[in-house]
Structure formats: structure tokens, C-alpha cells
Scaffold this active site. Structure first.
Site, PDB file in Angstrom:
ATOM      1  N   CYS A 420      16.745  82.625  66.746  1.00  0.00           N
ATOM      2  CA  CYS A 420      15.515  83.375  66.502  1.00  0.00           C
ATOM      3  C   CYS A 420      15.716  84.453  65.436  1.00  0.00           C
ATOM      4  O   CYS A 420      15.240  84.329  64.319  1.00  0.00           O
ATOM      5  CB  CYS A 420      14.994  83.999  67.788  1.00  0.00           C
ATOM      6  SG  CYS A 420      13.441  84.859  67.551  1.00  0.00           S
ATOM      7  N   ASP A 421      16.462  85.484  65.784  1.00  0.00           N
ATOM      8  CA  ASP A 421      16.630  86.595  64.845  1.00  0.00           C
ATOM      9  C   ASP A 421      17.231  86.158  63.517  1.00  0.00           C
ATOM     10  O   ASP A 421      16.864  86.670  62.462  1.00  0.00           O
ATOM     11  CB  ASP A 421      17.530  87.669  65.465  1.00  0.00           C
ATOM     12  CG  ASP A 421      16.815  88.430  66.565  1.00  0.00           C
ATOM     13  OD1 ASP A 421      15.576  88.419  66.557  1.00  0.00           O
ATOM     14  OD2 ASP A 421      17.502  89.009  67.420  1.00  0.00           O
ATOM     15  N   VAL A 422      18.165  85.204  63.570  1.00  0.00           N
ATOM     16  CA  VAL A 422      18.904  84.863  62.349  1.00  0.00           C
ATOM     17  C   VAL A 422      18.057  84.087  61.346  1.00  0.00           C
ATOM     18  O   VAL A 422      18.492  83.842  60.217  1.00  0.00           O
ATOM     19  CB  VAL A 422      20.192  84.062  62.663  1.00  0.00           C
ATOM     20  CG1 VAL A 422      21.152  84.899  63.474  1.00  0.00           C
ATOM     21  CG2 VAL A 422      19.885  82.752  63.350  1.00  0.00           C
ATOM     22  N   SER A 461      16.939  91.149  69.152  1.00  0.00           N
ATOM     23  CA  SER A 461      16.504  92.369  68.479  1.00  0.00           C
ATOM     24  C   SER A 461      15.174  92.871  69.008  1.00  0.00           C
ATOM     25  O   SER A 461      14.819  94.023  68.819  1.00  0.00           O
ATOM     26  CB  SER A 461      16.375  92.109  66.982  1.00  0.00           C
ATOM     27  OG  SER A 461      15.249  91.278  66.761  1.00  0.00           O
TER      28      SER A 461
END
Lengths: 495, 101
Positions: A420-422, A461
Site C-alpha cells: 500500500c504505502d510503497v 502510515s
């Protein structure tokens, strides 16, 4: 003396050459073996030099430790590598502290040099801190305790005070030339143990790669200082190697996560601070636009429980979507160049081999498949590569971020699994979010993107993924171990 | 002894930095477990103290010996297992990615 120096140089050169061989996966195995051989030579030489080669009870302890190590090394699963490395970091730190303590009890006396008093205290402190910090890391990673960051009252002060006091006692011991070492240093070690606890207790799951790397470094630093204390060249040099390796990896991890080491150690965890109503991992939502398998069944313990749930934007999404489930087979079949982005969620779902099969299905249709590995995909540096290698995926296809990023725009299809965040473009687009400025994989640039995540909650995050909203993106919520085989089936279908 | 200790410390830091920086992220986990094994080098300090200490210290040294040997054996063995999993198609050739244009 001369022999000792020559042998020390040979052995350390052996270790460095071993590391150099690790620059390529083709030679790495021999690098490891050269390292092991150098270690055997070092142990044999120590026996000959100090014991004059006569049989000694030390052999019994070597065998005991060696057996335990082999059993551990043989039984550990690849998904558990982070906690294994953390455990060994801790044992290394403890061993260094104990060796120095043993040397103090054995040889310490009036005539001991200042260097000895200074370094022995320091080695005990660093070793003790590494040990307790690592044990907490193991408990967190293994899911046994403290998975949520523990923030005590006045945590920062406790951490600073314990470490400063330990340092103070070590300095006093140096000043008194060890007059009261038998009481000062054990207290310093106890304080350092507490310091290690305070240091790691408040660290969250996703910051683990940084902490493990740092403790890896500490275990080497402790060995190097112990080497100075007992005046052992091989110990000093080898400990320094480990210390440097850990530091390099710590720096790489910090950069990849857009965190400073200080903010990690200070317990600042993005997205966790105000919220604590912990999002239960999976299981309570069924808002899939796509009805792919049933409810996700995911081991709750493994899930980094640090997400926030504040804003779930689930309404009106369908309107923006250009694709539906029916388009998926066509979408996959028409793609020639495919990039798969695995995230930690894939490992949690144990979907590695399913992903491997999907990649195989693409390839059997003559398509090109590459894997894009973000530096922090996993719970320790390089973890994702090991998991994919275990699933039988050729390492040539595992691309690191710098190599793959320019290639996304030429890709027809990206399949993100548990990431997700990456891949969140908000890292570049939005200011002031925890991930702003974090280097990401430019999945956005591909022609089409399929996202297979457990649910639409934001990643660690806490920042909503703006990629989900884009028109060339199709999202599939659910357990990747079930959704990925579904994709493989669609790809292989004849319709 | 002190000059020799410092020279080897600095040399290891500098040479180690170069060698370790060149290890690709692909192999960072085996690198770390390998470093676990190397940190078990404390075992030689433990052996020396255990054998030569007149009294008192040997129990602690024995404990250090066992812990350090767990690192040595466990570290090298798990690294061996891991590295065996890294398989490439093109055996014997260098890893080469042909970037998509």
C-alpha cells in the site's frame, strides 16, 4: 605476536572476501562458506595459542552451542528470519558482555591499563543494551508481546536517564581505574539492559527493519569493543565489520522509509499518535466492489496493528471505475509486460507461491514478468527477496526500486499484492503526510494496475492511498492467498 | 598491542565499508544473518578467557562460549539455507536485466 598479527590479517581478509563474494547471488554461497572456514581457523588458532592444543572443557561448550545453533538454523522458517536475526543479534551482544565480565573477574587487577577499564565497561554496556533491545524485538516480531508500541509515561526521559547513568558509571569506573568495578559495572549493565527495553518497547512493526539493522550493528560494535578490552585483534576487526554492515543497512532502511534514525528511536510513529482504537485486522468489512472469495482469514497477530481507520472512503468509488470484474481476464491477457509489486501483506497472507504461480501463468503465455521490490517490503532488509526466492522465483526477476522505477511506464499491467504505502503516489503529491518524500515504486505510471489488498484501509502510515481512486486502477479486496489463484484462473481461462 | 588493535580496527572499517556497500539489496537478509555468524567471533575471546582464567571467570566465559557458538553455527547455517534458495535461470552468466524501453 608476529604470528598473531599475520593470522588476524588472514582471517579478517577471509571474512571480507566472503562479504565480497556476496555481491552476486552466484558466488554468495561460497562467500558464506569462506566465512565459516575463516571462523573455524580462528577458533582452532585460539585453541592452539591459548590452550597449547591440549583437550579442554571448552570443547564441550563449543559443541553444545554449535548444536543449538544448527538446530535453530535448520528449523527456522524463512518468514521468521527477522526474529531469528534479532535473536542472534541479542545473543551476540550478550556473549560480548559476558566475555568481558569473565575477563574482568579473571584478570582485573592493579596493573590493568586504562584502555582495559574503559573498553570493558563500554562493551558490557553496549552488549547488555543490544541483548535486551533484541529480546523485545523478538517478542514483537514473533507476536508474543508488545506488538503495539508501548509508550510509558515519560518514556523519553526514562530512556535518556538510564543510558546516561550507565555511561556515567562506566566513566566513573574508568576514573577510579576499576577500584569498584565489581559493583559499578554490573549496575551499569543493568541500566543498559533497561535502556535497551525502553529503546525498543515503543517501536512499531513497520520500523522493525531499521531497529533490527541497528541492533545488528550494535552486536558488532560490542564485539569490537570487547576485542579491544581483551586485546584480541581478530575479535576487534571482525566486530568492526559487523558494526559497519549494520550501520550501512540502517542508513539504507532509514532512507527508504523516509525516517530519521532519531525519530524512530524517539518513538515517533506516523499515524499512530492520536488514534488508538485499533483497527482489527481484517474480518469486519465486506465492501468489495468485486466479490472475490469470501471473507479474508488472516492471522491477526501478524498484522501490523498500527493503522488508523478514520476515513474510509468507500462510497461513490464505483462511479469512477472504468473496469469491472468482467474486464479482468481481458486486462491480463492483453498485457505483454507485467510487473508484480509484493508487499508485506503478501507475506502475511502466505501468498508467495500463489504469486509465483500467477507469474508462471503469465510467462507460459509468453509475457514478461518482473517483480518490483521496495527496500522496506518486509520486516527486515531484503526479506521479500528471500520469501520470493523460497517460492521458486528466479532472482533475475527481482528488481530493486532504482532498477524498476523507470520501467513502470512501459508496463502494461502492474499487480500489487499486499502493498500500500510503497506505491502510494501521495508520497510525491501531498505535503505534510508521514510518507511525503518517501521514495515509492511508480506503479501509477503503468497502463493498468490491479491491487490485491486485504481491505481498503490505508497502510502502516495511515495515509489513504490515492492510487485506489484512479481510473486505470482496479482493486480487489480479500485474502491474497485466495484472490491471486482466482486471477491465475481468469488468466488461464479460454473465454 | 594497542597500535595493532587500532590499525586493524580502522582497516576493517574501511575495507568492510567498501565490500558491504557493494552487496545488492537482493542479498541483504543473508548478509545480515551472515553478520550474525561473524558477531559470534566473540567465541574466540570466550575460549581464551575460559582456558586461561585461573578461577572466577570461567563460568561466565562458558556461558559466553555457548551463546557465541549459537551465533556462529546458527548464523552460518541459516545463511547457507537461504542462499541455496536463490536460483537463477541463466546459470553461470551474470545477472542482467534488459530494461523495458
Amino acid at each position: 605476536m608476529a604470528v598473531t598479527i599475520v593470522l588476524a590479517v588472514i582471517i579478517i581478509t577471509g571474512f571480507i572476501t566472503g562479504i565480497r563474494l556476496m555481491q552476486s547471488p552466484q558466488t554468495a554461497l561460497w562467500g558464506n562458506r569462506l566465512g565459516a572456514l575463516s571462523m573455524v581457523v580462528a577458533i582452532a588458532y585460539t585453541f592452539i595459542a591459548t590452550g597449547h592444543g591440549t583437550p579442554n572443557a571448552a570443547i564441550i561448550f563449543i559443541v553444545i552451542g554449535g548444536m543449538i545453533g544448527l538446530i535453530l538454523g535448520q528449523s527456522v522458517k524463512m518468514i521468521h528470519m527477522p526474529q531469528t536475526v534479532a535473536l542472534l543479534n541479542g545473543l551476540g551482544g550478550a556473549a560480548s558482555a559476558l566475555v568481558v565480565w569473565a575477563a574482568l573477574l579473571a584478570y582485573a587487577g592493579e596493573g590493568s591499563a586504562m584502555l582495559f577499564w574503559g573498553t570493558s565497561g563500554l562493551a558490557m554496556g553496549v552488549g547488555a543494551l543490544t541483548f535486551s533491545g533484541s529480546i523485545i524485538a523478538v517478542l514483537k516480531l514473533q507476536g508474543l508481546a508488545f506488538q503495539k508500541p508501548v509508550q510509558l509515561k515519560g518514556h523519553g526521559h526514562l530512556l535518556r536517564i538510564t543510558i546516561l547513568l550507565a555511561a556515567l558509571l562506566i566513566i566513573i569506573n574508568l576514573g577510579l581505574l576499576g577500584q569498584y568495578y565489581w559493583i559499578l559495572l554490573p549496575i551499569a549493565a543493568l541500566l543498559a539492559l533497561l535502556g535497551g527495553l525502553f529503546m525498543t518497547l515503543r517501536i512499531g512493526g513497520a520500523d522493525m527493519p531499521i531497529v533490527i539493522s541497528l541492533l545488528n550493528s550494535f552486536s558488532g560494535v560490542a564485539a569490537a569493543i570487547a576485542g579491544l578490552a581483551v586485546e584480541n585483534l581478530i575479535l576487534t576487526g571482525t566486530g568492526a565489520l559487523v558494526g559497519v554492515a549494520g550501520l550501512i543497512l540502517t542508513r539504507i532502511m532509514c532512507r527508504a522509509m523516509n525516517r530519521s534514525l532519531i525519530s524512530v528511536l524517539a518513538g515517533f510513529t506516523p499515524g499512530v499518535h492520536e488514534t488508538s482504537p485499533h483497527a482489527e485486522a481484517g474480518g469486519d468489512r465486506s465492501t468489495e466492489e468485486l466479490k472475490i472469495p469470501e471473507e479474508p482469514v488472516i492471522d491477526e497477530r501478524e498484522k501490523p496493528g498500527e493503522e488508523t481507520t478514520e476515513e474510509i472512503t468507500e462510497t461513490g468509488e464505483e462511479d469512477k471505475k472504468h473496469f469491472t470484474e468482467d474486464d479482468l481476464p481481458q486486462l491480463m491477457k492483453s498485457a505483454e509486460r507485467v510487473i508484480i509489486v509484493p508487499g508485506y501483506g503478501m507475506a502475511v497472507a502466505q501468498a508467495q507461491s500463489a504469486v509465483g504461480q500467477l507469474a508462471g501463468a503469465f510467462e507460459s503465455q509468453g509475457k514478461e514478468v518482473k517483480f518490483a521490490i521496495h527496500p522496506v517490503a518486509g520486516r527486515m532488509p531484503g526479506h521479500m527477496n528471500v520469501l520470493l526466492a523460497e517460492a521458486g522465483i528466479d532472482y533475475e526477476k527481482l528488481m530493486d526500486m532504482d532498477a524498476i522505477n523507470p520501467q513502470f511506464e512501459h508496463a502494461d499491467l502492474v499487480i500489487a499484492v499486499g502493498a500500500c504505502d510503497v506505491i502510494n503516489p501521495a508520497a510525491n503529491a501531498a505535503e505534510g503526510t508521514p510518507i511525503s518524500g518517501m521514495p515509492i515504486l511508480n506503479a501509477e505510471n503503468a497502463k493498468n494496475v490491479i491491487i490485491c489488498n486485504l481491505d481498503e484501509k490505508p497502510g502502516y502510515s495511515g495515509v489513504d492511498n490515492i492510487l485506489y481512486e484512479q481510473s486505470h486502477v482496479i482493486t480487489i479486496w480479500g485474502n491474497a492467498a485466495e484472490t491471486i489463484p482466482e486471477l491465475t484462473k481468469m488468466l488461464n481461462s479460454n473465454s | 598491542m594497542l597500535p595493532a588493535l587500532l590499525v586493524i580496527l580502522v582497516a576493517a572499517v574501511l575495507l568492510g565499508y567498501r565490500a558491504i556497500s557493494a552487496v545488492p539489496s537482493l542479498l541483504h537478509t543473508p548478509l545480515m544473518s551472515g553478520m550474525n555468524a561473524l558477531s559470534g567471533i566473540t567465541v574466540i575471546g570466550a575460549i581464551a578467557v575460559f582456558i586461561t582464567s585461573p578461577q572466577g571467570g570461567s563460568g561466565w566465559a562458558a556461558a559466553a562460549l555457548v551463546l557465541a557458538m549459537i551465533n556462529v553455527a546458527g548464523g552460518f547455517w541459516v545463511t547457507e539455507r537461504m542462499l541455496k534458495m536463490f536460483k537463477g535461470k541463466k546459470r553461470g552468466s551474470e545477472v542482467q536485466d534488459i530494461p523495458w524501453q
